[in-house]
Scaffold this motif. Structure first.
Motif, mmCIF file in Angstrom:
data_model
loop_
_atom_site.group_PDB
_atom_site.id
_atom_site.type_symbol
_atom_site.label_atom_id
_atom_site.label_comp_id
_atom_site.label_asym_id
_atom_site.label_seq_id
_atom_site.Cartn_x
_atom_site.Cartn_y
_atom_site.Cartn_z
ATOM 1 N N ALA A 1 0.833 -1.208 0.000
ATOM 2 C CA ALA A 1 0.000 0.000 0.000
ATOM 3 C C ALA A 1 0.865 1.255 0.000
ATOM 4 C CB ALA A 1 -0.934 -0.001 1.204
ATOM 5 N N THR A 2 1.946 1.220 0.749
ATOM 6 C CA THR A 2 2.850 2.363 0.809
ATOM 7 C C THR A 2 3.506 2.610 -0.542
ATOM 8 O OG1 THR A 2 3.277 1.988 3.134
ATOM 9 C CG2 THR A 2 4.892 3.302 1.950
ATOM 10 N N ALA A 3 3.973 1.552 -1.168
ATOM 11 C CA ALA A 3 4.606 1.691 -2.482
ATOM 12 C C ALA A 3 3.625 2.272 -3.483
ATOM 13 C CB ALA A 3 5.127 0.343 -2.959
ATOM 14 N N GLU A 4 2.407 1.780 -3.475
ATOM 15 C CA GLU A 4 1.386 2.295 -4.392
ATOM 16 C C GLU A 4 1.121 3.776 -4.146
ATOM 17 O OE1 GLU A 4 -3.359 1.651 -5.006
ATOM 18 O OE2 GLU A 4 -2.149 -0.156 -4.698
ATOM 19 N N MET A 5 1.016 4.150 -2.881
ATOM 20 C CA MET A 5 0.758 5.543 -2.537
ATOM 21 C C MET A 5 1.932 6.435 -2.952
ATOM 22 S SD MET A 5 -0.372 7.178 1.144
ATOM 23 C CE MET A 5 -1.374 5.763 1.479
ATOM 24 N N ALA A 6 3.147 5.993 -2.692
ATOM 25 C CA ALA A 6 4.330 6.790 -3.037
ATOM 26 C C ALA A 6 4.451 6.960 -4.549
ATOM 27 C CB ALA A 6 5.588 6.143 -2.479
ATOM 28 N N LEU A 7 4.168 5.905 -5.280
ATOM 29 C CA LEU A 7 4.309 5.964 -6.733
ATOM 30 C C LEU A 7 3.223 6.813 -7.381
ATOM 31 C CD1 LEU A 7 5.342 2.274 -7.388
ATOM 32 C CD2 LEU A 7 6.810 4.294 -7.396
ATOM 33 N N ALA A 8 2.092 6.975 -6.709
ATOM 34 C CA ALA A 8 0.999 7.772 -7.257
ATOM 35 C C ALA A 8 0.951 9.189 -6.688
ATOM 36 C CB ALA A 8 -0.332 7.069 -6.975
ATOM 37 N N SER A 9 1.842 9.501 -5.773
ATOM 38 C CA SER A 9 1.781 10.786 -5.079
ATOM 39 C C SER A 9 2.453 11.899 -5.871
ATOM 40 C CB SER A 9 2.462 10.673 -3.715
ATOM 41 O OG SER A 9 2.593 11.948 -3.140
ATOM 42 N N PRO A 10 1.705 12.921 -6.234
ATOM 43 C CA PRO A 10 2.335 14.058 -6.912
ATOM 44 C C PRO A 10 3.290 14.816 -5.995
ATOM 45 C CG PRO A 10 0.018 14.515 -6.448
ATOM 46 C CD PRO A 10 0.271 13.083 -6.067
ATOM 47 N N VAL A 11 3.056 14.781 -4.694
ATOM 48 C CA VAL A 11 3.939 15.464 -3.750
ATOM 49 C C VAL A 11 5.288 14.760 -3.696
ATOM 50 C CG1 VAL A 11 4.285 16.075 -1.321
ATOM 51 C CG2 VAL A 11 2.052 16.408 -2.376
ATOM 52 N N VAL A 12 5.267 13.429 -3.561
ATOM 53 C CA VAL A 12 6.512 12.668 -3.508
ATOM 54 C C VAL A 12 7.282 12.839 -4.817
ATOM 55 C CG1 VAL A 12 7.502 10.354 -3.341
ATOM 56 C CG2 VAL A 12 5.641 11.025 -1.804
ATOM 57 N N GLU A 13 6.578 12.738 -5.940
ATOM 58 C CA GLU A 13 7.255 12.902 -7.232
ATOM 59 C C GLU A 13 7.831 14.308 -7.383
ATOM 60 O OE1 GLU A 13 6.469 12.715 -12.007
ATOM 61 O OE2 GLU A 13 5.183 11.507 -10.718
ATOM 62 N N ALA A 14 7.101 15.316 -6.952
ATOM 63 C CA ALA A 14 7.601 16.690 -7.053
ATOM 64 C C ALA A 14 8.860 16.877 -6.214
ATOM 65 C CB ALA A 14 6.520 17.679 -6.615
ATOM 66 N N LEU A 15 8.891 16.271 -5.034
ATOM 67 C CA LEU A 15 10.081 16.388 -4.193
ATOM 68 C C LEU A 15 11.282 15.703 -4.843
ATOM 69 C CD1 LEU A 15 8.467 15.794 -0.716
ATOM 70 C CD2 LEU A 15 9.454 17.921 -1.556
ATOM 71 N N VAL A 16 11.052 14.554 -5.437
ATOM 72 C CA VAL A 16 12.148 13.837 -6.090
ATOM 73 C C VAL A 16 12.582 14.570 -7.356
ATOM 74 C CG1 VAL A 16 12.814 11.656 -7.189
ATOM 75 C CG2 VAL A 16 11.520 11.638 -5.066
ATOM 76 N N ARG A 17 11.657 15.257 -7.996
ATOM 77 C CA ARG A 17 12.024 16.039 -9.177
ATOM 78 C C ARG A 17 13.029 17.130 -8.835
ATOM 79 N NH1 ARG A 17 7.060 17.189 -13.113
ATOM 80 N NH2 ARG A 17 7.039 15.162 -14.112
ATOM 81 N N GLY A 18 13.054 17.535 -7.584
ATOM 82 C CA GLY A 18 14.060 18.500 -7.151
ATOM 83 C C GLY A 18 15.464 17.924 -7.262
ATOM 84 N N VAL A 19 15.568 16.603 -7.228
ATOM 85 C CA VAL A 19 16.853 15.929 -7.370
ATOM 86 C C VAL A 19 17.147 15.688 -8.847
ATOM 87 C CG1 VAL A 19 18.097 13.789 -6.860
ATOM 88 C CG2 VAL A 19 16.661 14.838 -5.115
ATOM 89 N N ASP A 20 16.136 15.339 -9.619
ATOM 90 C CA ASP A 20 16.303 15.066 -11.048
ATOM 91 C C ASP A 20 15.075 15.612 -11.764
ATOM 92 O OD1 ASP A 20 16.274 13.772 -13.655
ATOM 93 O OD2 ASP A 20 17.874 12.521 -12.866
#
Length: 186
Positions: free
Chosen positions: A121-140
């Protein structure tokens, strides 16, 4: 979100999320994981009624998302500060990844999300989260690379290396070079 409209509302929502975080920590050690935390449990821990919890969060999934997004922003700020101290871009990327792993693991309420019972459930939530993706986009900034990086970090949180040295070696040998040499999407 409308539940952040004013200070009083924001403070009430924060109190509920804080109570949920305490329960997430306890649930990992004593009960059936994050999924076992009921809205009534959160209400009792926050010192309010279930109706109040539902006023701010329509259901458990929305509560979980709000908690994960809040914590992702907090951890993201810490990771950004850790990475900002490193000048070399490749070393900065490695530092950011390893910092993310360490920051999540040092927070019991966050590390609970990566326990066996809640990993899918956590993996699914992280992979679908625009917030998590936006934070990682700060790295790449490459969106596809950012989504892959989320998968790598989640994978290492769910299935950690034998020790910190092995994880550092995995990140430095495989992850950093693959992201550093990644071609931009055509």
């Amino acid at each position: 979100m409308s539940w952040l409209a004013d200070d009083r509302t924001r403070l009430a929502a924060e109190r509920i999320l804080d109570a949920a975080g305490e329960l997430f920590t306890d649930s990992a050690a004593h009960r059936g994981g994050i999924g076992a935390v009921a809205m009534g449990d959160v209400a009792r821990a926050a010192g309010c009624s279930r109706a109040t919890v539902y006023r701010y969060f329509a259901d458990r999934h929305e509560l979980h998302l709000a908690y994960v997004h809040r914590e992702a922003r907090r951890v993201g700020g810490l990771v950004a500060a850790d990475a900002a101290r490193v000048e070399d871009p490749q070393q900065r990327l490695g530092t950011a990844i390893l910092s993310a792993l360490a920051r999540v693991r040092e927070a019991p309420a966050l590390s609970a999300w990566f326990a066996r019972a809640d990993a899918a459930a956590t993996a699914e939530m992280a992979l679908a989260s625009p917030v998590v993706e936006a934070l990682v986009r700060g790295v790449d900034t490459d969106p596809l690379a950012a989504r892959w990086l989320v998968r790598v970090i989640v994978s290492l949180l769910i299935v950690p290396g034998r020790d910190a040295a092995e994880e550092r070696a995995l990140v430095e040998r495989f992850v950093v070079p693959s992201l550093s040499g990644a071609a931009s999407p055509s």
